[in-house]
Design a protein around this motif. Structure first.
Motif, PDB file in Angstrom:
ATOM      1  N   GLY A  73      12.867 -57.455 -43.742  1.00 49.79           N
ATOM      2  CA  GLY A  73      12.296 -57.469 -42.401  1.00 49.79           C
ATOM      3  C   GLY A  73      11.971 -58.884 -41.946  1.00 49.79           C
ATOM      4  O   GLY A  73      11.645 -59.757 -42.755  1.00 49.79           O
ATOM      5  N   ARG A  74      12.069 -59.063 -40.642  1.00 54.68           N
ATOM      6  CA  ARG A  74      11.832 -60.389 -40.068  1.00 54.68           C
ATOM      7  C   ARG A  74      10.387 -60.852 -40.269  1.00 54.68           C
ATOM      8  O   ARG A  74      10.136 -62.024 -40.558  1.00 54.68           O
ATOM      9  CB  ARG A  74      12.178 -60.363 -38.579  1.00 54.68           C
ATOM     10  N   GLY A  75       9.439 -59.939 -40.119  1.00 52.15           N
ATOM     11  CA  GLY A  75       8.037 -60.305 -40.301  1.00 52.15           C
ATOM     12  C   GLY A  75       7.756 -60.798 -41.706  1.00 52.15           C
ATOM     13  O   GLY A  75       7.042 -61.792 -41.904  1.00 52.15           O
ATOM     14  N   GLU A  76       8.311 -60.104 -42.698  1.00 50.63           N
ATOM     15  CA  GLU A  76       8.122 -60.523 -44.083  1.00 50.63           C
ATOM     16  C   GLU A  76       8.795 -61.871 -44.327  1.00 50.63           C
ATOM     17  O   GLU A  76       8.263 -62.721 -45.046  1.00 50.63           O
ATOM     18  CB  GLU A  76       8.680 -59.456 -45.028  1.00 50.63           C
ATOM     19  N   ALA A  77       9.945 -62.102 -43.710  1.00 45.52           N
ATOM     20  CA  ALA A  77      10.641 -63.385 -43.854  1.00 45.52           C
ATOM     21  C   ALA A  77       9.813 -64.523 -43.255  1.00 45.52           C
ATOM     22  O   ALA A  77       9.699 -65.599 -43.845  1.00 45.52           O
ATOM     23  CB  ALA A  77      12.017 -63.313 -43.200  1.00 45.52           C
ATOM     24  N   LEU A  78       9.226 -64.285 -42.087  1.00 43.21           N
ATOM     25  CA  LEU A  78       8.366 -65.303 -41.482  1.00 43.21           C
ATOM     26  C   LEU A  78       7.171 -65.617 -42.370  1.00 43.21           C
ATOM     27  O   LEU A  78       6.767 -66.780 -42.511  1.00 43.21           O
ATOM     28  CB  LEU A  78       7.892 -64.839 -40.105  1.00 43.21           C
ATOM     29  N   GLU A  79       6.598 -64.600 -42.980  1.00 43.68           N
ATOM     30  CA  GLU A  79       5.455 -64.801 -43.884  1.00 43.68           C
ATOM     31  C   GLU A  79       5.868 -65.621 -45.122  1.00 43.68           C
ATOM     32  O   GLU A  79       5.125 -66.487 -45.576  1.00 43.68           O
ATOM     33  CB  GLU A  79       4.873 -63.453 -44.308  1.00 43.68           C
ATOM     34  N   LEU A  80       7.064 -65.370 -45.639  1.00 46.46           N
ATOM     35  CA  LEU A  80       7.543 -66.150 -46.791  1.00 46.46           C
ATOM     36  C   LEU A  80       7.740 -67.614 -46.415  1.00 46.46           C
ATOM     37  O   LEU A  80       7.392 -68.509 -47.207  1.00 46.46           O
ATOM     38  CB  LEU A  80       8.852 -65.584 -47.320  1.00 46.46           C
ATOM     39  N   VAL A  81       8.303 -67.852 -45.246  1.00 43.82           N
ATOM     40  CA  VAL A  81       8.493 -69.239 -44.796  1.00 43.82           C
ATOM     41  C   VAL A  81       7.142 -69.927 -44.692  1.00 43.82           C
ATOM     42  O   VAL A  81       6.968 -71.057 -45.164  1.00 43.82           O
ATOM     43  CB  VAL A  81       9.255 -69.280 -43.452  1.00 43.82           C
ATOM     44  N   ARG A  82       6.169 -69.254 -44.087  1.00 44.77           N
ATOM     45  CA  ARG A  82       4.829 -69.825 -43.970  1.00 44.77           C
ATOM     46  C   ARG A  82       4.249 -70.127 -45.342  1.00 44.77           C
ATOM     47  O   ARG A  82       3.709 -71.195 -45.588  1.00 44.77           O
ATOM     48  CB  ARG A  82       3.895 -68.877 -43.208  1.00 44.77           C
TER      49      ARG A  82
END
Length: 105
Positions: A73-82
């Motif tokens: 999911g995109r939200g989880e990917a954004l959290e990993l990048v952060r």
């Protein structure tokens, strides 16, 4: 060709089937919603967040791709990048993510 970081960041949902998702990425299996975090293809950015199915495109097919993170999911990917950027900065004081990850055990 895919190279997995030894210190792979994996989201909570992706972690439930981590090995299966890694094999799917390596085989080029279409998996909707699966994202990989890689070093930026351009020199301007820190990281790229790519839907895994895009790795089958000619641009990526003949390149060595280092994967730092795996997310569902995109939200989880954004959290990993952060998380990746924050961890790197807090521990090193800069944003040399590739060099920092290579020193992690």
């Amino acid at each position: 060709m895919v190279e997995w970081s030894k210190h792979l960041y994996v989201g909570a949902e992706a972690g439930k089937k981590k090995h299966r998702y890694q094999k799917d990425v390596e085989r080029g299996t279409f998996r909707p919603g699966l994202y990989v975090i890689t070093p930026a293809a351009s020199g301007r950015d820190l990281l790229d967040m790519i839907p895994a199915y895009e790795l089958n495109q000619p641009f990526y097919r003949d390149r060595q791709i280092r994967i730092y993170g795996l997310a569902l999911g995109r939200g989880e990917a954004l959290e990993l990048v952060r998380s990746l950027v924050t961890d790197c900065y807090l521990k090193t004081g800069d944003f040399q993510i590739d060099a920092w990850l290579q020193t992690q055990k």
